[in-house]
Scaffold this motif. Structure first.
Motif, PDB file in Angstrom:
ATOM      1  N   ASN A 411      37.820  48.664  -3.292  1.00 49.60           N
ATOM      2  CA  ASN A 411      36.545  50.471  -3.062  1.00 49.60           C
ATOM      3  C   ASN A 411      36.185  49.497  -4.720  1.00 49.60           C
ATOM      4  N   LEU A 412      35.084  50.886  -4.285  1.00 51.78           N
ATOM      5  CA  LEU A 412      34.625  51.767  -5.691  1.00 51.78           C
ATOM      6  C   LEU A 412      35.051  51.868  -6.879  1.00 51.78           C
ATOM      7  N   SER A 413      35.992  52.791  -6.006  1.00 52.01           N
ATOM      8  CA  SER A 413      36.982  53.437  -7.315  1.00 52.01           C
ATOM      9  C   SER A 413      38.244  52.662  -7.908  1.00 52.01           C
ATOM     10  N   GLY A 414      38.300  50.693  -8.119  1.00 49.29           N
ATOM     11  CA  GLY A 414      38.831  50.318  -7.924  1.00 49.29           C
ATOM     12  C   GLY A 414      40.089  49.732  -7.721  1.00 49.29           C
ATOM     13  N   LYS A 415      40.356  50.416  -6.579  1.00 53.14           N
ATOM     14  CA  LYS A 415      41.408  50.569  -5.667  1.00 53.14           C
ATOM     15  C   LYS A 415      41.949  49.696  -3.983  1.00 53.14           C
ATOM     16  N   GLY A 416      42.857  49.664  -3.632  1.00 53.05           N
ATOM     17  CA  GLY A 416      42.775  49.362  -2.346  1.00 53.05           C
ATOM     18  C   GLY A 416      42.324  47.964  -2.379  1.00 53.05           C
ATOM     19  N   LYS A 417      43.042  47.131  -3.278  1.00 53.13           N
ATOM     20  CA  LYS A 417      42.141  45.419  -2.988  1.00 53.13           C
ATOM     21  C   LYS A 417      43.131  44.501  -2.290  1.00 53.13           C
ATOM     22  N   GLN A 418      42.200  44.176  -0.750  1.00 59.89           N
ATOM     23  CA  GLN A 418      42.980  44.112   0.136  1.00 59.89           C
ATOM     24  C   GLN A 418      42.483  42.439   0.750  1.00 59.89           C
ATOM     25  N   ARG A 419      43.109  41.348   0.553  1.00 64.53           N
ATOM     26  CA  ARG A 419      43.227  39.730   1.243  1.00 64.53           C
ATOM     27  C   ARG A 419      42.109  40.403   3.257  1.00 64.53           C
ATOM     28  N   ILE A 420      40.822  39.777   3.238  1.00 65.21           N
ATOM     29  CA  ILE A 420      40.642  40.237   4.472  1.00 65.21           C
ATOM     30  C   ILE A 420      41.011  38.958   5.098  1.00 65.21           C
ATOM     31  N   SER A 421      40.745  37.596   4.654  1.00 63.08           N
ATOM     32  CA  SER A 421      40.652  36.348   5.133  1.00 63.08           C
ATOM     33  C   SER A 421      42.543  36.390   5.441  1.00 63.08           C
ATOM     34  N   GLU A 422      42.790  35.410   6.586  1.00 66.59           N
ATOM     35  CA  GLU A 422      43.673  34.996   7.082  1.00 66.59           C
ATOM     36  C   GLU A 422      44.921  34.382   6.207  1.00 66.59           C
ATOM     37  N   ALA A 423      45.896  34.945   5.944  1.00 68.79           N
ATOM     38  CA  ALA A 423      46.869  33.615   5.157  1.00 68.79           C
ATOM     39  C   ALA A 423      46.600  32.278   5.794  1.00 68.79           C
ATOM     40  N   GLU A 456      36.627  41.252  12.660  1.00 70.46           N
ATOM     41  CA  GLU A 456      36.176  42.713  12.333  1.00 70.46           C
ATOM     42  C   GLU A 456      35.879  42.900  10.577  1.00 70.46           C
ATOM     43  N   GLY A 457      35.379  43.339   9.999  1.00 73.61           N
ATOM     44  CA  GLY A 457      35.504  43.643   8.812  1.00 73.61           C
ATOM     45  C   GLY A 457      36.591  44.072   7.934  1.00 73.61           C
ATOM     46  N   SER A 458      36.762  45.019   8.470  1.00 68.50           N
ATOM     47  CA  SER A 458      37.493  45.528   7.295  1.00 68.50           C
ATOM     48  C   SER A 458      39.018  45.265   8.366  1.00 68.50           C
ATOM     49  N   THR A 459      39.521  44.487   8.924  1.00 71.93           N
ATOM     50  CA  THR A 459      41.161  43.384   8.977  1.00 71.93           C
ATOM     51  C   THR A 459      40.724  42.205   9.233  1.00 71.93           C
ATOM     52  N   GLY A 460      39.867  41.710   9.113  1.00 74.70           N
ATOM     53  CA  GLY A 460      39.886  40.413   9.835  1.00 74.70           C
ATOM     54  C   GLY A 460      40.008  39.733  10.673  1.00 74.70           C
ATOM     55  N   LYS A 461      40.030  40.786  11.522  1.00 74.54           N
ATOM     56  CA  LYS A 461      40.976  40.690  13.186  1.00 74.54           C
ATOM     57  C   LYS A 461      40.070  39.430  13.530  1.00 74.54           C
TER      58      LYS A 461
END
Length: 744
Positions: A411-423, A456-461
Motif C-alpha cells: 500500500n502507498l501507506s507503506g503497509k500491507g506488503k504481500q506476495r501475490i505469486s504462488e508459493a 486475480e490481481g488482489s490474491t493471485g488466485k
C-alpha cells in the motif's frame, strides 16, 4: 548494450531422470529415449514453446482480445470463453484481398482499431508499417495515409486522431475527415529526426517512438534529434554486383552525440512550443511523459557521465521547466519505466537505488519524498500496476532470491506488503490489467516450459490456465535430459557466486568429464536482467540454447554457467563493482569458476572451454587470452573486442569516456592480449551487425595475425547481431557443435 534479445536469458536445464550407475548398456534408459538433433532444435518446431499470441487487455478488465485465425476475438477473463468476434477475417479485406495483419491497437472507446500489415523492422525496436483504421460501426477499413509506410501510429486518448511518423517527420490525421496534417517538415535522414529515437537512444534507452499524447488529447510532446554532428558508420550490404553502402549515425564512445530537444505541439492551434531542457547540449533526455497535471510534461535529464539524473516538470504553454528531483550515484543512475504519476495530480512514485538496492519511493509533486515504500537487501524488477481505489501498488522483485522474480503488492501507506505469486520457486513475468483486477502470468522454472495463466490481481488466485505447454512437456519426456542443478562457490576474494550445471544423464562420478562454460557476464541497466543463472526455462533462443546444452551433455560434456560480478539481481555494490573497469573482475570471476570446477573429482581440468555471445563473446575472448592457462577452447560470437568501437551511451555509462579513462578501455581489451592465446579459438560475427560492428572482429583478427596465433573465423553475410534467418542458426550451431567436439 541491450543484447538480451539474443543471449540475455538463462540457458537452464531440466531436472531429467538420471541413469542408475552400473546398469549394462542394453538396459539403459538412454537407449529407450530419443537423441536430440540440431535439426529438431533449430530447424523444426519440435521444441517450440507455445504462448498466448496477441493478448491485449480491454478497457473493462473483464475482457481481453486476441488475434485468432485472422479475426480479432473478445474473450471473458474468468472463463476464457469467446464473447464476440470484434472484427472478422472477412472484414479485414482491402479491394477484395485479405489484409495480412501483424498487429493492432484500440482507440479509447474501442470502436476504432488500428491494424498493421507489412511491418518492416529497422533496428531492434524500430519499424515501419502500413496502418489501417477499422471502424466497428461502419465496418469500413481505411488506409491511415497514402504517403508511404508509417511509424508508431497512435490513437489520441479521446480516439479522434492518430499521430505517426514518416521520413523523420511527424503527422496527425483527423479520423473524422481523414485529413493529414504535418506537425514537422524539417526532418532529414541522417541529419534531423522528429518523433522517433536515434540509433543509440533506441538501443540503449530502450524506445523507438518519440512522441506522446497528452491525457486530454490536446497536445503532443515529441523529441527532436539533431544528429548532424554525429559521425556515420558505413556498413556494406553484400549480394549484388557491387556492394551497397548503408550509412547511419552511430556515436562511438567519446564522440559527439545527437543534440536532443523536446517540444509540444498544440493540435487545435498548430503551435509548437520548445521546452527548456537546459543550456548543456551534451546530455541525455532518456524519458519524456505527461503528468496528471494539465499542461505539465515530465522530462528526465541525465548528464553525459550518467551519474546525475534530474526530473523536470515543464509547462507546455510557456516552455519553462523546473527541477523537482535529483538522483545521483558514484557510478551511474538507473533509467527505467518505473516513474508513475498518480491520479489526482498530487503524487508520483519513483525508484532509486540510493540505499544500495533498487526500491520504490513516494513523492509529492514538488519532489519532496513522502516515504520509502520498499526496503531490504533485494531489488525491484518492475512496477506492474496501481489501484487508485485501494492505494495498492503491484511490483515484481528478487525478494525470494536473486535467481527468481515474483509479484508482490504494498500500500502507498507503506503497509500491507504481500506476495501475490504462488508459493514456490521460479520466475513470474506479469502483464496486469489496467484496473489491476487480473493479471496474465507466465511462470516457469529451470528446464520446465512456461505455464501462462490468468489470475486475480488482489490474491493471485488462479482463474484459468491459458497455456500449459503440455505438448512440449510430453515431447521432452521422450528425451533423456541431463540433470540440472544450481550451486554456489566463493571466488578468490570470498564473494559467493551463483551458478548452474548440466550433467550428462548417465553421469558417472568416477569419470572425468570435459566442461563447457557459458557466459554473458555484462552489466544490466534499468529493469532489464543480464543474468544467465535464473530459475526459469527462458523463451525463444534461451530455451533452444538450453536444448543445445543438453545435446552437448548427451555427447559427454558438463555445461556450466557462472554469474560473475557486474550482473543484476544482487544490488548496486555487486552490479557496479565493475564500474570504470569492464572485463577485469568479470574475467577474474570466470577464471575462479574454472579453478573451482577443476577441483571437482569428476572434472577433467585440462578440458575446460568457454563460449558466449555479444558481451559473452567479449568475455570468452578475454578468458582465452587473459586466462589462457585455464581454458582449452573458446567460442566468441559477435564480441566487442575494444570498447572504443562501441556506442557512447552504453560504454560511457560503465567506463566514462575514453578521454577520461583510457586505461579502462585498453587494459581489458582482448586485442591487447592476443599474444597470450594458446587454446583453440573460434570467432563468429555477422557482417551486417549494426550494434557490435564487424570492425571488432576485424581488429581482433588483425592482432592475432600480428601475434602469429592460430584461430578460426566464421562470418555471416549481412546478418545482424542476432545472426539469424532461414538456416542461419542451424548452420551456426552445427559449426559450434563441431568445434566443441573436435577441440574440447
Amino acid at each position: 548494450m541491450r543484447f538480451r534479445s539474443f543471449i540475455l536469458a538463462a540457458l537452464l536445464a531440466a531436472n531429467g531422470p538420471a541413469l542408475v550407475p552400473g546398469l549394462t548398456p542394453t538396459l539403459t534408459l538412454a537407449q529407450q529415449k530419443q537423441q536430440l538433433t540440431l535439426e529438431d532444435i533449430w530447424a523444426k518446431p519440435t521444441f517450440r514453446t507455445a504462448t498466448v499470441p496477441g493478448f491485449d487487455w480491454m478497457n473493462d478488465g473483464r475482457y481481453y482480445a486476441a488475434l485468432e485465425s485472422g479475426s480479432l476475438v473478445q474473450h471473458e477473463v474468468t472463463t476464457g470463453n469467446t464473447v464476440q468476434t470484434l472484427v472478422t477475417a472477412a472484414e479485414l479485406q482491402l479491394n477484395g484481398a485479405p489484409l495480412n495483419v501483424d498487429g493492432y491497437s484500440f482507440n479509447a472507446n474501442e470502436q476504432k482499431i488500428l491494424f498493421t500489415t507489412g511491418t518492416e523492422p529497422i533496428y531492434r525496436r524500430s519499424a515501419r508499417a502500413s496502418y489501417y483504421v477499422f471502424d466497428r460501426s461502419s465496418k469500413k477499413l481505411t488506409p491511415l495515409s497514402a504517403g508511404g509506410k508509417q511509424g508508431y501510429a497512435t490513437f489520441s486518448p479521446d480516439g479522434q486522431r492518430v499521430a505517426f511518423t514518416r521520413d523523420n517527420n511527424m503527422f496527425v490525421t483527423d479520423l473524422a475527415t481523414m485529413q493529414e496534417t504535418a506537425v514537422t517538415s524539417n526532418g532529414v535522414k541522417n541529419n534531423l529526426i522528429n518523433g522517433s529515437a536515434d540509433w543509440v537512444y533506441e538501443e540503449e534507452f530502450g524506445f523507438a517512438q518519440g512522441f506522446f499524447w497528452s491525457p486530454d488529447s490536446k497536445q503532443i510532446a515529441f523529441y527532436t534529434f539533431d544528429e548532424s554532428q554525429v559521425p556515420e558508420y558505413d556498413m556494406q550490404e553484400w549480394g549484388g554486383l557491387y556492394p551497397k553502402e548503408y550509412r547511419f549515425k552511430y556515436p562511438k564512445a567519446g564522440e559527439k552525440n545527437s543534440v536532443v530537444s523536446v517540444s509540444s505541439y498544440d493540435v487545435a492551434s498548430g503551435k509548437t512550443v520548445k521546452l527548456d531542457v537546459g543550456p548543456n547540449p551534451d546530455q541525455y533526455i532518456p524519458r519524456v511523459m505527461w503528468t496528471q497535471v494539465p499542461n505539465t510534461v515530465s522530462i528526465q535529464r541525465l548528464n553525459r557521465l550518467q551519474n546525475k539524473l534530474e526530473l523536470l516538470h515543464g509547462d507546455v504553454n510557456t516552455g519553462k521547466t523546473q527541477v523537482v528531483l535529483t538522483d545521483t550515484n558514484p557510478a551511474y543512475v538507473e533509467i527505467n519505466d518505473d516513474l508513475k504519476y498518480l491520479a489526482g495530480g498530487k503524487q508520483f512514485i519513483f525508484t532509486s537505488e540510493k540505499d544500495g538496492y533498487q526500491h520504490i519511493y513516494l513523492h509529492d509533486m514538488s519532489g519532496k519524498q513522502v516515504r520509502q515504500l520498499t526496503k531490504g537487501n533485494w531489488e525491484i524488477s518492475a512496477i506492474n500496476g496501481f489501484d487508485p481505489k485501494t492505494g495498492n501498488l503491484y511490483y515484481t522483485s528478487t525478494e525470494g532470491s536473486a535467481l527468481q522474480r515474483h509479484l508482490y503488492r504494498i500500500n502507498l501507506s507503506g503497509k500491507g506488503k504481500q506476495r501475490i505469486s504462488e508459493a514456490g520457486n521460479g520466475l513470474d513475468v506479469v502483464n496486469m490489467s489496467p484496473d489491476t483486477r487480473y493479471f496474465l502470468n507466465t511462470h516457469s522454472t529451470a528446464g520446465v516450459p512456461p505455464v501462462v495463466s490468468l489470475r486475480e490481481g488482489s490474491t493471485g488466485k488462479l482463474v484459468k490456465t491459458l497455456e500449459d505447454n503440455a505438448k512440449l512437456k510430453q515431447t521432452l519426456t521422450q528425451y533423456d535430459l541431463g540433470k540440472h542443478e544450481f550451486f554456489t562457490f566463493k571466488n578468490a576474494e570470498g564473494i559467493e557466486l551463483n551458478a548452474w550445471m548440466i550433467k550428462p544423464s548417465n553421469f558417472d562420478p568416477a569419470k572425468k568429464y570435459p566442461v563447457l562454460m557459458h557466459v554473458y557476464g555484462g552489466p544490466s541497466f534499468g529493469t532489464s536482467s543480464t543474468q544467465t543463472v535464473l530459475d526459469n526455462a527462458g523463451g525463444g533462443t534461451a530455451f533452444t540454447n538450453y536444448l543445445w546444452h543438453q545435446l552437448l551433455a548427451e555427447k559427454g560434456y558438463i555445461v556450466v554457467s557462472v554469474e560473475n560480478r557486474g550482473t543484476s539481481g544482487r544490488g548496486s555494490a555487486f552490479r557496479k563493482a565493475t564500474y570504470a573497469n569492464l572485463g577485469k573482475f568479470e574475467t577474474i570471476d570466470q577464471g575462479d569458476g574454472a579453478k573451482y570446477l577443476a577441483t571437482l573429482p569428476y572434472v577433467d581440468k585440462s578440458r575446460i572451454g568457454i563460449w558466449g555471445w555479444s558481451y559473452g563473446g567479449y568475455m570468452a575472448s578475454l578468458a582465452m587470452t587473459k586466462n589462457a592457462d585455464l581454458f582449452k577452447m573458446g567460442i566468441a560470437v559477435a564480441p566487442v573486442t575494444n570498447w572504443r568501437y562501441y556506442d557512447s551511451v552504453y560504454t560511457e555509462r560503465y567506463l566514462k569516456t575514453p578521454q577520461e579513462n583510457p586505461g579502462g578501455y585498453d587494459d581489458n581489451s582482448p586485442v591487447q592480449f592476443a599474444q597470450n592465446l594458446t587454446g583453440k579459438f573460434l570467432l563468429v560475427h555477422g557482417t551486417g551487425d549494426d550494434n557490435v560492428h564487424f570492425q571488432n572482429s576485424i581488429a581482433f583478427v588483425d592482432a592475432l595475425i600480428k601475434a602469429n596465433k592460430d584461430y578460426q573465423t566464421l562470418y555471416y553475410p549481412n546478418r545482424n547481431h542476432g545472426i539469424a534467418g532461414g538456416n542461419t542458426r542451424l548452420h551456426l550451431y552445427r559449426q559450434m557443435t563441431n568445434f566443441v567436439t573436435q577441440n574440447l
